[in-house]
Design an enzyme around this catalytic site. Structure first.
Site: not given
Ligand code: SAM
Length: 215
Positions: A63
């Site tokens: 993000s």
């Molecule tokens: N917090 C992260 C960082 O600091 O880099 C950014 C995260 S990114 C915007 C969103 C993440 O949510 C992705 O890596 C995606 O694979 C994950 N995601 C989506 N659905 C999910 C789920 N049901 N459980 C866990 N992770 C999930």
């Protein structure tokens, strides 16, 4: 190289403070000290201190720093908090949370994509952050064995607020979560003794939460 990164990081933090996204000393300290360039793929390192999301593989992103600042401020973290993060991605947001909750606190971060869970673990290790546990799984189900959590931070957008996450939040706890099927809004959910208060605090754009209580 670290001198150049430090200058860029300081400048970014000054900017985020000036425009009002960083409000507290604890968030300022965390964003000054966690090295974002350790959480991005090699090709993206030169952009690490630009205020925008960056690709981290598998179609996902780290993000933008202003969004990390906004969500972290809303979490109202305290030393010793136990925090659940959904969507570890690069591990950067978890590192920021960990820096604030300190050694007495705990961060559990769930990531759906195996390769990214490994990426987050490696980045956290390189950054010397030990108090974050990254697990692979469907974060929309939360993680019952460690519940209840003082705070829950969801970094992907859900169609609705997943019930298991509300259940695993401590009374008195807060969840920050982007919600929306098309346009997304950031929600704050405060869990009281006998009521749950939900508040929309602004439009956002996140990758989707994919899972049982997701898309
Ligand atoms: N917090 C992260 C960082 O600091 O880099 C950014 C995260 S990114 C915007 C969103 C993440 O949510 C992705 O890596 C995606 O694979 C994950 N995601 C989506 N659905 C999910 C789920 N049901 N459980 C866990 N992770 C999930």
């Amino acid at each position: 190289m670290e001198v150049k990164f430090k200058e860029e990081r300081d400048k970014l933090v000054r900017h985020l403070k000036k425009i009002g996204y960083i409000k507290s000393e604890r968030v300022e300290d965390a964003m000054l000290n966690v090295q974002r360039h350790l959480f991005v793929p090699f090709d993206e390192i030169k952009y690490a201190y630009e205020d925008r999301p960056l690709p981290i593989g598998a179609g996902q992103t780290i993000s933008a720093p202003h969004m990390v600042a906004i969500m972290t401020e809303y979490l109202k973290l305290k030393k010793g908090d136990k925090v659940l993060e959904i969507g570890a991605g690069s591990g950067y947001q978890a590192a920021i949370i960990s820096r604030i909750v300190g050694e007495g606190g705990k961060v559990i971060s769930i990531e759906r994509i195996e390769g990214l869970a490994d990426f987050a673990r490696e980045n956290l290790k390189r950054a010397g952050i030990k108090d974050v546990e990254v697990m692979r799984g469907d974060g929309s189900l939360g993680f019952e064995p460690e519940a209840p959590y003082d705070k829950i931070c969801v970094t992907c957008a859900a169609p609705d607020i997943p019930e298991p996450l509300v259940g695993q939040l401590r009374v008195g706890g807060r969840m920050v979560i982007p919600v929306g099927r098309h346009a997304q809004e950031l929600y704050l959910l405060d869990k009281g003794e006998d009521q749950i208060v939900k508040r929309k605090v602004g439009g956002v754009i996140f990758v989707p939460l994919i899972g049982r209580y997701g898309f």
